[in-house]
Design a protein around this motif. Structure first.
Motif, PDB file in Angstrom:
ATOM      1  N   ARG A   1      72.053  -3.031  41.255  1.00 50.12           N
ATOM      2  CA  ARG A   1      72.036  -4.125  42.694  1.00 50.12           C
ATOM      3  C   ARG A   1      73.319  -4.706  43.882  1.00 50.12           C
ATOM      4  N   THR A   2      74.131  -3.844  44.329  1.00 50.40           N
ATOM      5  CA  THR A   2      74.336  -4.580  45.065  1.00 50.40           C
ATOM      6  C   THR A   2      74.850  -4.860  46.600  1.00 50.40           C
ATOM      7  N   ASP A   3      75.316  -5.065  47.363  1.00 49.09           N
ATOM      8  CA  ASP A   3      75.847  -4.672  48.578  1.00 49.09           C
ATOM      9  C   ASP A   3      77.390  -4.512  48.712  1.00 49.09           C
ATOM     10  N   ARG A   4      78.525  -4.643  47.742  1.00 50.80           N
ATOM     11  CA  ARG A   4      79.499  -4.337  47.762  1.00 50.80           C
ATOM     12  C   ARG A   4      79.745  -3.405  47.653  1.00 50.80           C
ATOM     13  N   PRO A   5      81.060  -1.855  48.663  1.00 52.42           N
ATOM     14  CA  PRO A   5      81.039  -0.570  49.274  1.00 52.42           C
ATOM     15  C   PRO A   5      81.266  -0.421  47.881  1.00 52.42           C
ATOM     16  N   ARG A   6      82.242  -0.988  47.211  1.00 50.42           N
ATOM     17  CA  ARG A   6      82.962  -0.585  45.595  1.00 50.42           C
ATOM     18  C   ARG A   6      83.398  -1.631  45.150  1.00 50.42           C
ATOM     19  N   ILE A   7      83.374  -0.539  43.965  1.00 48.91           N
ATOM     20  CA  ILE A   7      82.728  -1.269  42.124  1.00 48.91           C
ATOM     21  C   ILE A   7      83.828  -0.721  41.120  1.00 48.91           C
ATOM     22  N   ARG A   8      84.482  -2.194  41.260  1.00 54.30           N
ATOM     23  CA  ARG A   8      85.425  -1.406  39.815  1.00 54.30           C
ATOM     24  C   ARG A   8      84.951  -1.278  38.241  1.00 54.30           C
ATOM     25  N   TRP A   9      84.886  -0.502  37.661  1.00 55.51           N
ATOM     26  CA  TRP A   9      84.101  -0.651  36.011  1.00 55.51           C
ATOM     27  C   TRP A   9      85.383  -0.031  34.778  1.00 55.51           C
ATOM     28  N   ARG A  10      85.130  -0.597  33.790  1.00 58.89           N
ATOM     29  CA  ARG A  10      85.552   0.367  32.487  1.00 58.89           C
ATOM     30  C   ARG A  10      85.568   0.461  31.454  1.00 58.89           C
ATOM     31  N   GLU A  11      85.607   1.584  31.464  1.00 54.69           N
ATOM     32  CA  GLU A  11      85.042   2.101  30.435  1.00 54.69           C
ATOM     33  C   GLU A  11      85.775   2.355  28.775  1.00 54.69           C
ATOM     34  N   GLU A  12      85.240   2.233  27.643  1.00 54.02           N
ATOM     35  CA  GLU A  12      86.332   2.821  26.631  1.00 54.02           C
ATOM     36  C   GLU A  12      84.745   3.780  25.677  1.00 54.02           C
ATOM     37  N   LEU A  13      85.631   4.632  25.301  1.00 54.28           N
ATOM     38  CA  LEU A  13      85.061   5.740  24.739  1.00 54.28           C
ATOM     39  C   LEU A  13      85.648   5.990  23.262  1.00 54.28           C
ATOM     40  N   THR A  14      84.522   5.784  22.168  1.00 51.70           N
ATOM     41  CA  THR A  14      85.289   5.417  21.133  1.00 51.70           C
ATOM     42  C   THR A  14      85.000   7.072  19.602  1.00 51.70           C
ATOM     43  N   LEU A  15      85.283   7.587  19.282  1.00 47.93           N
ATOM     44  CA  LEU A  15      84.888   8.829  18.554  1.00 47.93           C
ATOM     45  C   LEU A  15      85.318   8.731  17.279  1.00 47.93           C
ATOM     46  N   PRO A  16      84.965  10.089  15.935  1.00 51.15           N
ATOM     47  CA  PRO A  16      84.888   8.911  14.697  1.00 51.15           C
ATOM     48  C   PRO A  16      85.589   9.926  14.078  1.00 51.15           C
ATOM     49  N   SER A  17      86.643  10.562  14.972  1.00 51.17           N
ATOM     50  CA  SER A  17      87.852  11.220  14.627  1.00 51.17           C
ATOM     51  C   SER A  17      89.098  11.551  15.297  1.00 51.17           C
TER      52      SER A  17
ATOM     53  N   ASP B   1      78.094   3.211  46.845  1.00 51.22           N
ATOM     54  CA  ASP B   1      76.960   3.469  48.593  1.00 51.22           C
ATOM     55  C   ASP B   1      75.441   3.867  48.325  1.00 51.22           C
ATOM     56  N   SER B   2      75.425   4.127  47.215  1.00 55.65           N
ATOM     57  CA  SER B   2      74.384   4.909  46.775  1.00 55.65           C
ATOM     58  C   SER B   2      72.632   3.762  45.872  1.00 55.65           C
ATOM     59  N   GLY B   3      73.913   3.163  45.442  1.00 59.00           N
ATOM     60  CA  GLY B   3      73.211   1.983  44.149  1.00 59.00           C
ATOM     61  C   GLY B   3      73.933   2.539  42.769  1.00 59.00           C
ATOM     62  N   TYR B   4      74.050   3.587  42.678  1.00 61.25           N
ATOM     63  CA  TYR B   4      74.884   3.952  41.570  1.00 61.25           C
ATOM     64  C   TYR B   4      76.123   4.614  41.608  1.00 61.25           C
ATOM     65  N   ILE B   5      75.812   4.529  39.972  1.00 62.70           N
ATOM     66  CA  ILE B   5      77.648   4.879  39.624  1.00 62.70           C
ATOM     67  C   ILE B   5      77.263   5.660  38.786  1.00 62.70           C
ATOM     68  N   PHE B   6      78.171   6.150  37.926  1.00 61.50           N
ATOM     69  CA  PHE B   6      78.449   7.357  37.013  1.00 61.50           C
ATOM     70  C   PHE B   6      79.892   7.336  36.221  1.00 61.50           C
ATOM     71  N   ASN B   7      80.110   7.923  34.836  1.00 66.58           N
ATOM     72  CA  ASN B   7      81.047   9.171  34.498  1.00 66.58           C
ATOM     73  C   ASN B   7      80.583  10.232  33.738  1.00 66.58           C
ATOM     74  N   ALA B   8      81.982  11.142  33.733  1.00 64.53           N
ATOM     75  CA  ALA B   8      81.033  11.906  32.730  1.00 64.53           C
ATOM     76  C   ALA B   8      81.929  13.067  31.713  1.00 64.53           C
ATOM     77  N   TRP B   9      81.793  13.209  30.020  1.00 67.37           N
ATOM     78  CA  TRP B   9      83.057  13.638  29.466  1.00 67.37           C
ATOM     79  C   TRP B   9      82.316  15.225  29.557  1.00 67.37           C
ATOM     80  N   LYS B  10      82.912  15.825  28.937  1.00 70.99           N
ATOM     81  CA  LYS B  10      82.429  17.131  28.583  1.00 70.99           C
ATOM     82  C   LYS B  10      83.345  17.706  27.279  1.00 70.99           C
ATOM     83  N   VAL B  11      82.296  18.156  26.964  1.00 75.11           N
ATOM     84  CA  VAL B  11      82.693  18.347  25.098  1.00 75.11           C
ATOM     85  C   VAL B  11      83.712  20.045  25.201  1.00 75.11           C
ATOM     86  N   GLU B  12      85.453  19.389  24.210  1.00 74.62           N
ATOM     87  CA  GLU B  12      85.711  20.732  24.494  1.00 74.62           C
ATOM     88  C   GLU B  12      85.974  20.832  22.544  1.00 74.62           C
ATOM     89  N   PRO B  13      86.792  22.318  22.673  1.00 71.61           N
ATOM     90  CA  PRO B  13      86.749  22.930  21.424  1.00 71.61           C
ATOM     91  C   PRO B  13      88.131  22.295  20.700  1.00 71.61           C
TER      92      PRO B  13
END
Length: 125
Positions: free
Chosen positions: A40-56, A87-99
């Motif tokens: 819920r924001t009226d800001r046109p741009r948003i900064r985000w930070r993501e930390e992804l941690t794996l088991p190995s 603009d849409s009110g949503y932000i997202f990020n995706a990863w892809k499983v790699e061999p």
């Protein structure tokens, strides 16, 4: 943050992207997974930070270089920072499983604009 969900990104036969909430990601090369956050924001741009941690450490972290990425010394986690349109009110990020991605317990922690963080735990199997 008004709603935050973790899940699978799938492409239907008609080419439409679908998001399916889950805590289990199939260990299948090419499977996309990630988070979707409603703001819920009226800001046109948003900064985000993501930390992804794996088991190995994975065999590779891939080639995508969108935003700033910093790999931890133990090669088990990576921090990504981006600024995106909201603009849409949503932000997202995706990863892809790699061999070579390890199976097991993963965690993603997202922070938006220095606000409170949200953590997602899931299994890749």
């Amino acid at each position: 943050m008004t709603q935050a969900t973790f899940g699978l990104y799938r492409t239907e036969q008609a080419g439409q992207a679908m998001f399916e909430p889950t805590r289990v990601v199939p260990l299948t090369a090419g499977q996309q997974y990630g988070w979707l956050i409603r703001l819920r924001t009226d800001r046109p741009r948003i900064r985000w930070r993501e930390e992804l941690t794996l088991p190995s450490p994975p065999r590779t972290w891939g080639k995508e270089k969108i935003g700033t990425r910093v790999l931890a010394a133990n090669n088990r986690s990576i921090v990504t920072e981006r600024e995106v349109r909201a603009d849409s009110g949503y932000i997202f990020n995706a990863w892809k499983v790699e061999p070579g991605d390890p199976s097991g317990h993963y965690a993603i922690t997202i922070s938006i604009e220095d606000g409170p963080s949200r953590k997602f735990a899931f299994e890749l199997k």
